[in-house]
Motif scaffolding. Structure first.
Motif, short mmCIF file in Angstrom:
data_model
loop_
_atom_site.label_atom_id
_atom_site.label_comp_id
_atom_site.label_asym_id
_atom_site.label_seq_id
_atom_site.Cartn_x
_atom_site.Cartn_y
_atom_site.Cartn_z
N ASN A 247 0.80 -1.23 0.00
CA ASN A 247 0.00 0.00 0.00
C ASN A 247 0.83 1.28 0.00
N GLN A 248 2.13 1.15 -0.33
CA GLN A 248 3.01 2.31 -0.35
C GLN A 248 4.05 2.14 -1.45
N LYS B 267 0.59 9.66 0.93
CA LYS B 267 0.14 10.13 2.24
C LYS B 267 -0.68 9.04 2.93
N ASP B 268 -0.80 9.19 4.28
CA ASP B 268 -1.47 8.16 5.06
C ASP B 268 -2.90 7.91 4.59
N GLU B 269 -3.63 9.00 4.27
CA GLU B 269 -5.02 8.82 3.83
C GLU B 269 -5.10 8.09 2.49
N ASP B 270 -4.10 8.30 1.63
CA ASP B 270 -4.08 7.61 0.33
C ASP B 270 -3.65 6.16 0.48
N LYS C 293 -4.50 4.25 2.92
CA LYS C 293 -5.72 3.56 3.33
C LYS C 293 -6.69 3.43 2.16
N ALA C 294 -6.76 4.48 1.33
CA ALA C 294 -7.72 4.48 0.21
C ALA C 294 -7.31 3.48 -0.87
N TRP D 205 -5.44 0.76 -0.56
CA TRP D 205 -5.60 -0.57 0.04
C TRP D 205 -4.51 -1.54 -0.43
N ARG E 13 -0.94 14.77 -5.96
CA ARG E 13 -2.34 14.37 -6.16
C ARG E 13 -2.37 12.95 -6.71
#
Length: 632
Positions: free
Chosen positions: A472-473, A492-495, A497-498, A500, A529
């Motif tokens: 996921n990274q 970023k952390d939110e991405d 998680k998104a 997956w 972005r």
């Protein structure tokens, strides 16, 4: 049922050829091949034929309606021939198939050949290239497994009768055209030629089926009675009857009562047997009707290839019926032919091109199994295996193998090129460099104890990119001197998680991210972005169907994005050449190998791909014509 295939023999000439198939009604199909020197003339004539046929040709008066069509086309040809600007030498053949009745007429050099299952070859068009008008209609019935070949040129000028039978015998229409094309490729032909071949299949009708059943039952009964057991029983009965006749009336009555009871029991079993066989006969009729329905579903799907909902609905119904019949082991020849037809039209619908692997496109035969990857460095192709690098991969040249003895129980799982060297990662999470001087060495990373354990490595400029086990990274390591700097996480952390799960990445300046659900996003760092990438014109089979590698590939110098999925290479075109502005991808088609599973591939440049299988490396060339893939 028809097995039909059309093919152009491209001789790089200027004559325009148009081929059209139109379904006019159930079991009523119109076929046109037109070869004209003047392209405008070709379009005009074909349009006129189609417009008239759709509104005027019926099943009830096919011959009469066809004759009226030819009168209208002759009138148009006279008008065209009077106009010097539009005049051209035209070769046209029009034919209508009404179930198994064939009606056709032709002008110019077009030709048609009937090949019977007895290997008899009949030229059913007359040899008359000076004929400028449609003079008469030829009519005839097609038998089961008959093959008819139509062409815009007279094929007997180039093929012998034995060539025809060799091309046709036991082969499907696509193979027939390929065999003819192979023969014509060696001939000096002055114009492009179009071939259309079809093989006709039909089932026995109900009366014939019943007649065969009746004949079989009659023969079975006679054979059942004509044996020694029955003859002995009759003899015993006669002896017993004589003995009983000498007994008292009471004993005779008991004997005859026993005979009646046994006869009733026997009659009961006979009636049950007849009912059971009648039921089986009815079931066979129902299954036969289902097979006919499946054929009709395939025909409807084929005629609605521009409507995905209708196509998929009818294909699904046909597949369900054929699978049921196959499980019951009924009509297996017809079912297998129908399944082949379904497979062919599904490939056509999904724009899947088959790449025929043979010696002509062989680059290298592998001496060991389970190769890892193809890598390009110094304009040379390197083959990475689990414990070595083999190079250079050049046709008809011997490649040298360089093994890394220090691996021991570890092994390579991926590789990329960087600064004319090859950077490899191992199963245990180590990074190895194979330098341009052909030496292996482990590489260090600054500021962290160990490398991220990853099964994917990519490079761009002086950086390498790894996807950690969490999937996921994306980590970037910049090469400085002989070492690599500490990892820089991109997302970023939110991405994280998104997104997956990340399946694979490709870099053209920014990073395409192929997610676990096969959707694609693109990462941009300036400004930061993630852009959701829309994929246009995707077929319904864009899903994971097999346990095979999934990869996405592109580069800054490539026009297309490539995805390896279900052992096929999918080709997608970005909406722009500027990688900074990518918003969408358009599906162009898929390429599959005919007899080997694709393990990996390397794109040398657009339309030139090296394919890696478990045993070979092959060269694949293709082109994009009218937004579709054509394998060369």
């Amino acid at each position: 049922m028809l097995d039909l295939n059309s093919k152009i023999i491209d001789k790089q000439k200027e004559n325009k050829i148009i081929q059209r198939n139109i379904n006019l009604d159930e079991n009523l199909d119109l076929f046109i091949i037109a070869d004209c020197e003047n392209p405008d003339t070709c379009d005009l004539i074909v349009s006129k034929i189609i417009d008239f046929s759709i509104d005027n040709i019926t099943k009830e008066n096919t011959y009469k309606d066809f004759a009226l069509l030819l009168e209208n086309i002759n009138s148009l040809l006279k008008t065209i021939n009077q106009d010097k600007d539009k005049y051209s030498k035209n070769s046209i053949i029009i034919w209508i198939l009404k179930k198994n009745n064939l009606f056709f007429s032709n002008i110019g050099s077009t030709s048609a050949y009937l090949v019977k299952t007895t290997n008899e070859v009949i030229e059913i068009t007359e040899k008359n290239e000076s004929k400028k008008e449609f003079l008469f209609i030829s009519e005839g019935k097609i038998d089961h497994l008959d093959t008819i070949i139509f062409s815009t040129d007279r094929l007997l000028n180039y093929l012998s009768y034995s060539d025809f039978t060799d091309c046709v015998i036991w082969k499907k229409a696509e193979e027939i055209n390929k065999n003819i094309e192979l023969i014509l490729s060696e001939e000096n032909i002055e114009k492009n030629i179009w071939l259309l071949s079809f093989k006709y299949y039909f089932l026995l009708d109900n009366n014939k089926q019943k007649s065969k059943l009746k004949e079989y039952l009659g023969t079975f009964t006679m054979k059942a009675l004509d044996n020694s057991v029955v003859k002995k029983l009759v003899a015993y009965y006669m002896i017993a009857k004589e003995k009983i006749s000498k007994q008292s009336q009471t004993i005779q009555n008991w004997f005859y009562l026993s005979i009646v009871v046994l006869a009733i029991i026997a009659l009961y079993f006979i009636i049950n047997w007849i009912v059971a066989n009648t039921s089986n006969t009815k079931n066979i009729e129902i299954w036969k009707e289902n097979l006919t329905k499946a054929m009709e579903y395939v025909r409807i799907a084929s005629n609605n290839s521009n409507n995905s909902e209708i196509f998929n609905l009818n294909i699904k119904k046909a597949e369900e019926i054929t699978q049921d019949l196959k499980d019951k082991k009924l009509f297996l020849n017809d079912v297998n032919n129908l399944l082949n037809d379904i497979n062919i039209i599904k490939k056509q619908f999904n724009w899947i091109e088959t790449y025929n692997i043979n010696d002509s496109n062989l680059l290298y035969k592998l001496e060991e199994k389970n190769p890892v990857k193809l890598v390009k460095a110094n304009r040379k192709t390197y083959l990475v295996t689990k414990n070595s690098v083999i190079w250079p991969i050049i046709p008809n040249k011997t490649a040298k193998k360089y093994s890394f003895a220090q691996l021991k129980d570890d092994y390579f799982i991926d590789a990329t090129s960087l600064d004319n060297s090859i950077i490899l990662i191992t199963k245990s999470g180590k990074v190895v460099e194979f330098s341009k001087n052909w030496y292996f060495s482990y590489k260090d990373v600054e500021g962290q104890n160990t490398w991220e354990k990853s099964d994917t490595i990519l490079s761009y400029a002086t950086n390498i990119y790894l996807i950690p086990e969490s999937k996921n990274q994306i980590f970037k390591h910049k090469k400085v001197g002989k070492t690599f700097q500490k990892a820089i996480p991109y997302l970023k952390d939110e991405d994280v998680k998104a997104i997956w799960k990340i399946t694979d990445i490709a870099i053209d300046g920014w990073i395409y991210i192929l997610k676990d659900d096969l959707t694609i996003v693109k990462f941009f760092s300036t400004p930061y972005r993630l852009e959701n990438i829309v994929i246009n014109k995707l077929p319904d089979n864009y899903k994971v169907e097999t346990n095979s590698p999934i990869k996405i590939k592109t580069r800054k110098d490539l026009n297309y994005v490539y995805i390896l999925l279900n052992d096929k290479i999918w080709v997608l075109k970005p909406n722009t050449r500027r990688f900074q502005d990518t918003k969408s991808l358009t599906y162009l088609g898929q390429i599959e190998a005919s007899n080997w599973k694709i393990k990996e591939f390397h794109v040398n440049h657009d339309s030139d791909i090296d394919i890696l299988t478990d045993s070979w490396i092959y060269k694949l060339n293709f082109e994009v014509n009218d937004w579709k893939i054509i394998v060369r």
